[in-house]
Each structure stands twice: as structure tokens, then as C-alpha cells.
Enzyme design. Structure first.
Site, short mmCIF file in Angstrom:
data_model
loop_
_atom_site.label_atom_id
_atom_site.label_comp_id
_atom_site.label_asym_id
_atom_site.label_seq_id
_atom_site.Cartn_x
_atom_site.Cartn_y
_atom_site.Cartn_z
N TYR A 15 3.88 9.46 -9.21
CA TYR A 15 3.32 8.11 -9.14
C TYR A 15 4.09 7.17 -10.06
CZ TYR A 15 -0.52 4.76 -8.70
OH TYR A 15 -1.30 3.66 -8.42
N TYR A 27 4.21 0.43 -2.07
CA TYR A 27 3.16 0.82 -3.01
C TYR A 27 1.87 1.12 -2.25
CZ TYR A 27 0.01 0.78 -6.97
OH TYR A 27 -0.91 1.14 -7.92
#
Lengths: 131, 398
Positions: B306, B356
Site C-alpha cells: 500500500y 488509487y
């Protein structure tokens, strides 16, 4: 406009003390622990017998960033500005701003001292500057 | 334990772009339908759903149940805290399947930042969305998640928070500005290289070299423009089933070995007050992740980590235990995360260069890697780690 903290029953004393020029953190008389931000009970012993203790205002920079790109229009005219986490001499850390020196002169570990900056009639924010 | 009892049977995603014509609801439908089609299932087969909790995920289970014509959900759950829900939704869905609460569980994430709620612009989509004006009233920050102690000082975006992390990391481990730029630039440029070979990546046609990386403006020191993730519209979905159902539907199921979540004091989004600010992922949670999977770090062939900022890729390498604490920056500079490195990372381009999606696009990429269908295929990849911050992650294997 200004970006100001909302009061809650829990946090109002912090801001009321700040308006009077005092930096305070919550403190447990039972186990002699201080913390910030405010909690409804002592995180160490669960005592609800917590109060507010004035701190010296002395601290050191734990970390910081020089913000050069504003993420809110309120800060468009203020860049570059320094956001820091300051570790108080009494232990707790708080988010604040550093002024009184060029942004590039701020360092992790730098000794700083609190001062108070009124932003509205009701709200005064504790800031820090080099000591 | 989940270990191989549950599988990712289908994946789906929309286009990722700065602004897409569809609403988040429409994007979610597109991704879920794509995932179901990929699994060989119909909406009527779905009996479970697990999503990222609001305010992050705006598309609710009832919205999808209605629009998809699902007959009945027997299980639905939500995991809070933004990107940290990534491992949690897979853990909850897997647990539900493993103990018989549901048989076909959809997990999804739909984002429409173009229609408000940009993470990098606190004044777009929030309470003060109207913009500056002499008559603009004061913005009173409510006392939730300690924001009222941060926003008045201009600490309002995740990028600024991770700048605080990066500065602290430099001080603790003795890095110069140049040391950090070398490490973070390696992340940004390597991930961009992957994106340039990924037709789904928003940055597929935009090259990034060292000159451009260094010349980019600072956003919040020490993070430059290319150290921060994209903002976009898009959606991803996955379909989880039991291993048996998966094996009946496809020849290449991807199994869930373990999935974790974790919560400790202040270890949460904008968790500024943790004892150790830069402990991205608690060591105990990492040990639980690998222990429950029954594998070791060296077994992992590819990692999708992430990356709200490039610094998180760096710190994740340490936090999951791939690299000793404090050595991540040197590892990046000397070894890197490219196709020929021992552990290719963010092979889709990541949040920095693909898009994203709160880590869900890392999950779909990991599944493609383990099926052998990725654009930047890691030869013979058998095991993948998909990681989010704060103890939220999963290990998958074919």
C-alpha cells in the site's frame, strides 16, 4: 475564515486553558500519568478521576514537515509553513506549528517552547518557537 | 485458520482515470459484474458482501443488492479505517465462508474523487467545499479521531502525515536528504516503469526519470510530487468462495493463506500519537500474518504494498520483515524492487502510478500475478503478499 477546533465536553478545558495562556494536558492523580489528546478515562488505570495539569511548555521536535503545497485554501497564503509533532518535557506529544525560525532551520530534537496565538475571539492555538 | 480453505474466484475492475463519467455506484456495479463474470457466477449466486466502511466507501450493500438484483445476502460486514480495511474485508469474508455463513462473498471498493472527497484537498468535498470568500465562515473541525488537534495547524492530508513519518525515519536512522531521495526516487521511478507497461495504469504513457523526479516540487518535505499517490475515479471488486467452489469454477484459483487486521492505540489513519510514529505495521501482526499462512518471508515471490506515498513502500519492506528495521532505504537503493530484484513490488505501478483504490488494485494485481496473467509477470510467481498499513494484509498463493 479560520480553521478552528470544535469544542466537545472532553476537549473544551484544553482550549479554555489555551485561551488563558496555559498549556495543559490530562493527568491521572491515581497513577501519575499524563496524556494527550484527551480521553474519558485514564488509559493506564481506567480511573475517571482525571484532571488537567499545566505543563512547562518546553519540548523538543519529534518530527516535522515543511508544507509547501496547501491542501486547503485557508493555507494558500501561509506556505511554506511548518507542522510539527512536539514531545513535551512532561512526555505527551502534540501536533503544533513551529515559527520563530526559517522553516529550513527546524530539526528533529530541536528544543522549543510554547507560545499562544489567538486565531479568533474564542480560540487560541498553542504554537512553538525555538528556545 | 483460513489457510487455503477460501479462494479468490473472480476479480474485476473499471478503468482508472482522473474523472470518469459514472457515479461511484455505477463504477461499483461495473467492477462487481466484471468480477462475477470472471468467476463464472451470476449476481443471484452472491449471498455475502464485505465492504470498506463509510465515510470512505459511499456505495452501500443495499445499493448493490437492489441494483444487482441479488435475492438475499446472508452475510454482510464492513471494516473501518480507510485503506486499513483492505486485509480486514478479506479476513471477514474468508472467515464467513470458512464457517458457512456465506458461500459467495463480494468485496468491493468504488472511488469517485472527481465528484468530491479528494484526499489531497481538504477543501474539496468537505464541510467547506464552497471555496474561499470573505464571507466564508470559520471551519469548525469536529472532535473526531483527534482531527481538531491537527487541522488548525494545517495537518490535513495523508501526504502531510507521511511526511512527518519520513522526517522521523530520517532522524532515527541517520539519513541525509540525498539518502532518502535516492530511496524514494527508486520507488517512484520503478513503479512508474511498471505502469508504463500496464495498459490499465493512469500513468501508462508518462515516463518518469531521475531528472524529473528531483525537479518535481516539494509537497511537504521530504516528499515531492511523485512521492504521493494519484487521485482518481475507479472501482475494484473480488469474489471469494470456498476452495471447493473455486476449483469447480476455474483451473487457476488463487487461495487465501491468511488475512489480518489489527488495532492498537492510535495506530489508525492519521495516527499521529503512537508510541513509535513510524511503526507502520505492528511486528506481532506481521508474525500473525505469516504464522497463520504457515509460510516465511522468503516464500513470497511478489508484493503489492500500500503506497499512499513512496515512503510507505519503503517502510512496508521493513514492517513485513522483508528487510531489517532501518535498512529499507539502503535496500531500495542497492537492490530495488524492479522486475529482476529478489522481490518485485507494486508490479501494476501501485497507487503512485496505476491508480488509487485503497489497495484493492494491489489485490487484483496479486491475483493476476498468481494466475500468470499480469502485464509485468513475475516468472513462476506462486505466492504474493498484499499489504495495507497497520496490520492489515493478506498472503495469497496459487
Amino acid at each position: 475564515m479560520a480553521i478552528i477546533p470544535g469544542y466537545s465536553e472532553l476537549t473544551a478545558p484544553y482550549w479554555e486553558h489555551a485561551r488563558a495562556g496555559r498549556l495543559v494536558v490530562q493527568h491521572c492523580a491515581g497513577c501519575d500519568r499524563s496524556w494527550h489528546p484527551p480521553l474519558p478515562a485514564c488509559p493506564g488505570c481506567q480511573s475517571a478521576d482525571t484532571g488537567w495539569r499545566e505543563v512547562s511548555g518546553d519540548g523538543t521536535v519529534y518530527s516535522y514537515t515543511v508544507v509547501t503545497h496547501p491542501t486547503h485554501f485557508e493555507f494558500a497564503d501561509r506556505v511554506p509553513y511548518v507542522v510539527a509533532i512536539v514531545e513535551l518535557a512532561e512526555g505527551p506529544r502534540l501536533v503544533t506549528g513551529i515559527t520563530g525560525c526559517a522553516p529550513r532551520e527546524v530539526r528533529v530534537g530541536m528544543p522549543v517552547r510554547a507560545y499562544f496565538r489567538p486565531v479568533t475571539d474564542d480560540i487560541t492555538l498553542p504554537y512553538f518557537e525555538p528556545r | 485458520m483460513i489457510r487455503r480453505r477460501v479462494a479468490v474466484t473472480g476479480i474485476g475492475q473499471t478503468e482508472f482515470a482522473k474523472a470518469l463519467p459514472g457515479t461511484a455506484w455505477q463504477l461499483a456495479l461495473e467492477a462487481v459484474n466484471a468480477a462475477l463474470a470472471d468467476a463464472g457466477l451470476e449476481p443471484a449466486d452472491v449471498d455475502g458482501m464485505c465492504r470498506f466502511a463509510p465515510p470512505f466507501e459511499q456505495v452501500s450493500e443495499p445499493m448493490l443488492v437492489r441494483a444487482l438484483g441479488i435475492r438475499e445476502l446472508a452475510f454482510f460486514a464492513e471494516a473501518p479505517l480507510g485503506g486499513e480495511a483492505l486485509g480486514a474485508v478479506i479476513a471477514h469474508a474468508s472467515a464467513a465462508i470458512a464457517c458457512g455463513l456465506a458461500s459467495v462473498v463480494v468485496c468491493y471498493r468504488a472511488i469517485s474523487q472527481s465528484r468530491g472527497g479528494r484526499f489531497g484537498r481538504a477543501d474539496r468535498g468537505g464541510p467547506s467545499a464552497t471555496g474561499p470568500d470573505d464571507a466564508t465562515p470559520d471551519l469548525v473541525v469536529p472532535e473526531d479521531d483527534n482531527r481538531s488537534f491537527a487541522w488548525p495547524y494545517g495537518l490535513m492530508s495523508p501526504g502531510q502525515l507521511f511526511a512527518l513519518w519520513a522526517t522521523r525515519y530520517m532522524a532515527v536512522h541517520g539519513l541525509t536528504d540525498e539518502d532518502l531521495a535516492q530511496a524514494l526516487g527508486t520507488v517512484a521511478i520503478t513503479q512508474r516503469g511498471y505502469a508504463n507497461r500496464n495498459p490499465a495504469a493512469m500513468m501508462r504513457d508518462r515516463k518518469l526519470d531521475w531528472e524529473s523526479y528531483r525537479a518535481a516540487r516539494m509537497i511537504a518535505t521530504p516528499l515531492r510530487l511523485f512521492d504521493l499517490c494519484l487521485e482518481n475515479d475507479g472501482a475494484c471488486a473480488v469474489v471469494l468462495t470456498s476452495a471447493e467452489v473455486a476449483a469447480s469454477l476455474r483451473a487457476d484459483p488463487v487461495y487465501v493463506l491468511s488475512a489480518t487486521q489489527s488495532l492498537s492505540p492510535y495506530r489508525e489513519p492519521m495516527g499521529i500519537y503512537t508510541d513509535d510514529l513510524i511503526e507502520l505495521f505492528p511486528p506481532a501482526a506481521a508474525d500473525r500474518l505469516f504464522g497463520q499462512a504457515g509460510v516465511s518471508r522468503g516464500d513470497v515471490d511478489v508484493a503489492e504494498l500500500y503506497d499512499a506515498t513512496s515512503f510507505m513502500t519503503l517502510k512496508s519492506l521493513e514492517s513485513y520483515g522483508f528487510v531489517p528495521d532501518g535498512r529499507g532505504w539502503r535496500y531500495l537503493t542497492e537492490t530495488g524492487i524492479g522486475p529482476d530484484s529478489p522481490l518485485p513490488v507494486n508490479t501494476h505501478g501501485g497507487h503512485l502510478s496505476e491508480g488509487y483504490l485503497h489497495g484493492m488494485n494491489g489485490l487484483t494485481e496479486a491475483v493476476r500475478q498468481l494466475r500468470g496473467t499480469a502485464c509485468n509477470q513475475v516468472a513462476g510467481a506462486e505466492m504474493a503478499l498484499v499489504g495495507a498499513p497497520s496490520g492489515s494484509a493478506m498472503i495469497l498463493a496459487r
